[in-house]
Design a protein around this motif. Sequence first.
Motif, PDB file in Angstrom:
ATOM      1  N   LEU A 109       0.944  -1.313  -0.185  1.00  0.00           N
ATOM      2  CA  LEU A 109       0.034  -0.203   0.051  1.00  0.00           C
ATOM      3  C   LEU A 109       0.637   1.171   0.005  1.00  0.00           C
ATOM      4  O   LEU A 109       2.000   1.346   0.610  1.00  0.00           O
ATOM      5  CB  LEU A 109      -0.303  -0.050   1.267  1.00  0.00           C
ATOM      6  N   SER A 110       0.353   2.220  -0.704  1.00  0.00           N
ATOM      7  CA  SER A 110       1.208   3.519  -0.496  1.00  0.00           C
ATOM      8  C   SER A 110       0.791   4.602   0.548  1.00  0.00           C
ATOM      9  O   SER A 110      -0.445   3.924   1.247  1.00  0.00           O
ATOM     10  CB  SER A 110       0.390   4.273  -2.130  1.00  0.00           C
ATOM     11  N   GLN A 111       0.806   5.210   0.437  1.00  0.00           N
ATOM     12  CA  GLN A 111       0.782   6.449   1.888  1.00  0.00           C
ATOM     13  C   GLN A 111       0.321   8.207   1.185  1.00  0.00           C
ATOM     14  O   GLN A 111       0.710   8.645   0.553  1.00  0.00           O
ATOM     15  CB  GLN A 111       1.759   7.066   3.068  1.00  0.00           C
ATOM     16  N   LEU A 112      -0.844   8.782   1.842  1.00  0.00           N
ATOM     17  CA  LEU A 112      -0.866   9.858   1.870  1.00  0.00           C
ATOM     18  C   LEU A 112      -0.710  10.820   3.365  1.00  0.00           C
ATOM     19  O   LEU A 112      -0.602  10.069   4.107  1.00  0.00           O
ATOM     20  CB  LEU A 112      -1.761  10.027   1.228  1.00  0.00           C
ATOM     21  N   ARG A 113      -0.930  11.917   3.176  1.00  0.00           N
ATOM     22  CA  ARG A 113      -0.820  12.708   4.745  1.00  0.00           C
ATOM     23  C   ARG A 113      -1.839  13.574   4.456  1.00  0.00           C
ATOM     24  O   ARG A 113      -2.491  14.364   3.203  1.00  0.00           O
ATOM     25  CB  ARG A 113       0.503  13.559   4.427  1.00  0.00           C
TER      26      ARG A 113
ATOM     27  N   GLY B  55      -1.168  15.632   9.508  1.00  0.00           N
ATOM     28  CA  GLY B  55       0.049  14.832   9.406  1.00  0.00           C
ATOM     29  C   GLY B  55      -0.190  13.289   9.805  1.00  0.00           C
ATOM     30  O   GLY B  55       0.997  12.579   9.755  1.00  0.00           O
ATOM     31  N   ARG B  56      -1.329  12.644  10.089  1.00  0.00           N
ATOM     32  CA  ARG B  56      -1.516  11.255   9.640  1.00  0.00           C
ATOM     33  C   ARG B  56      -1.196  11.340   9.080  1.00  0.00           C
ATOM     34  O   ARG B  56      -1.263  11.167   7.593  1.00  0.00           O
ATOM     35  CB  ARG B  56      -3.054  11.676  10.452  1.00  0.00           C
ATOM     36  N   LYS B  57      -0.959   9.706   8.797  1.00  0.00           N
ATOM     37  CA  LYS B  57      -0.766   9.556   7.392  1.00  0.00           C
ATOM     38  C   LYS B  57      -1.321   8.606   6.746  1.00  0.00           C
ATOM     39  O   LYS B  57      -1.340   7.250   8.163  1.00  0.00           O
ATOM     40  CB  LYS B  57       1.261   8.764   6.923  1.00  0.00           C
ATOM     41  N   LEU B  58      -2.219   7.882   5.773  1.00  0.00           N
ATOM     42  CA  LEU B  58      -3.002   6.712   5.718  1.00  0.00           C
ATOM     43  C   LEU B  58      -2.429   6.065   4.348  1.00  0.00           C
ATOM     44  O   LEU B  58      -1.845   6.826   3.632  1.00  0.00           O
ATOM     45  CB  LEU B  58      -4.157   7.530   6.001  1.00  0.00           C
ATOM     46  N   GLN B  59      -3.191   4.787   4.005  1.00  0.00           N
ATOM     47  CA  GLN B  59      -2.674   4.238   3.695  1.00  0.00           C
ATOM     48  C   GLN B  59      -3.363   3.930   1.965  1.00  0.00           C
ATOM     49  O   GLN B  59      -4.920   4.232   2.324  1.00  0.00           O
ATOM     50  CB  GLN B  59      -2.331   1.999   3.906  1.00  0.00           C
ATOM     51  N   PHE B  60      -3.159   4.101   1.163  1.00  0.00           N
ATOM     52  CA  PHE B  60      -4.266   3.470   0.090  1.00  0.00           C
ATOM     53  C   PHE B  60      -3.674   2.661  -1.093  1.00  0.00           C
ATOM     54  O   PHE B  60      -2.513   2.194  -0.959  1.00  0.00           O
ATOM     55  CB  PHE B  60      -4.092   5.210  -0.778  1.00  0.00           C
ATOM     56  N   ALA B  61      -4.612   1.995  -2.071  1.00  0.00           N
ATOM     57  CA  ALA B  61      -4.447   0.909  -2.400  1.00  0.00           C
ATOM     58  C   ALA B  61      -3.631   1.479  -3.767  1.00  0.00           C
ATOM     59  O   ALA B  61      -4.528   2.597  -4.846  1.00  0.00           O
ATOM     60  CB  ALA B  61      -5.428  -0.079  -3.503  1.00  0.00           C
ATOM     61  N   PRO B  62      -2.712   0.357  -4.303  1.00  0.00           N
ATOM     62  CA  PRO B  62      -1.903   1.084  -5.233  1.00  0.00           C
ATOM     63  C   PRO B  62      -2.227   0.677  -6.999  1.00  0.00           C
ATOM     64  O   PRO B  62      -1.853   0.107  -7.365  1.00  0.00           O
ATOM     65  CB  PRO B  62      -0.107   0.685  -4.943  1.00  0.00           C
ATOM     66  N   VAL B  63      -3.228   1.073  -6.754  1.00  0.00           N
ATOM     67  CA  VAL B  63      -4.185   0.414  -8.725  1.00  0.00           C
ATOM     68  C   VAL B  63      -3.966   0.951  -9.870  1.00  0.00           C
ATOM     69  O   VAL B  63      -3.714   2.095  -9.526  1.00  0.00           O
ATOM     70  CB  VAL B  63      -5.595   0.023  -8.118  1.00  0.00           C
ATOM     71  N   GLU B  64      -3.891   0.514 -10.631  1.00  0.00           N
ATOM     72  CA  GLU B  64      -4.144   1.607 -11.764  1.00  0.00           C
ATOM     73  C   GLU B  64      -5.378   2.796 -11.666  1.00  0.00           C
ATOM     74  O   GLU B  64      -6.073   2.855 -12.156  1.00  0.00           O
ATOM     75  CB  GLU B  64      -4.115   0.918 -13.031  1.00  0.00           C
TER      76      GLU B  64
END
Length: 199
Positions: free
Chosen positions: A14-18, A26-35
């Motif tokens: 999973l990738s991250q966003l802030r 400031g919380r870092k969250l994950q997201f799916a690296p889909v096309e």
Amino acid sequence: MARSSSRKQSTQPLSQLRIIGGQWRGRKLQFAPVEGLRPTGDRLRETLFNWLQFHLPGAQCLDLFAGSGALGLESLSRGAASVDFVELNPQAARTLNQQLQLLEATDGEVHNCRAADFLVGGGKPYDIVFIDPPFADDLWQESLGALTGRLSEGALIYIETPRDIVISAANDWSLIKEKRTGQVCMRLFRNNSDATTEH
């Protein structure tokens, strides 16, 4: 907002966003690296939420092509009353649900379906709508047409497109903000408004 496609799922980590403002700043969250999924970057999000800062508290929001959920999560962090996240890709929708659970965000709901199908289903009117579909799929006009009847008076509609794409907005929408940065054009419209365009 974020973009995703339904065609492929990835087994990559999973990738991250802030989140850049509000209660979850400031919380870092994950997201799916889909096309096709690329969350709206920090700089563009900062510009957008500077535009929206006085309109978000208590707003009913719609994140129409949610992807990572960056725009909807940022809205909840900054005081939106609720956000409906519409995301076609099952993996991206599952990951977004997980992030909402981690944040204990009970005012966010994920809908795993096509944006057009969600809009024609009827329901409450929205005060703020984010439209940032996969750039390759050319879904802007289809989405704008389907929004009829789903906007509150004075609703704000954010549209993110490639730099040179022309948008045909409804006659009763006013373009109140517009900015081009890199290869992206950001536009903010108001429903039923005579506001003057600002650059």
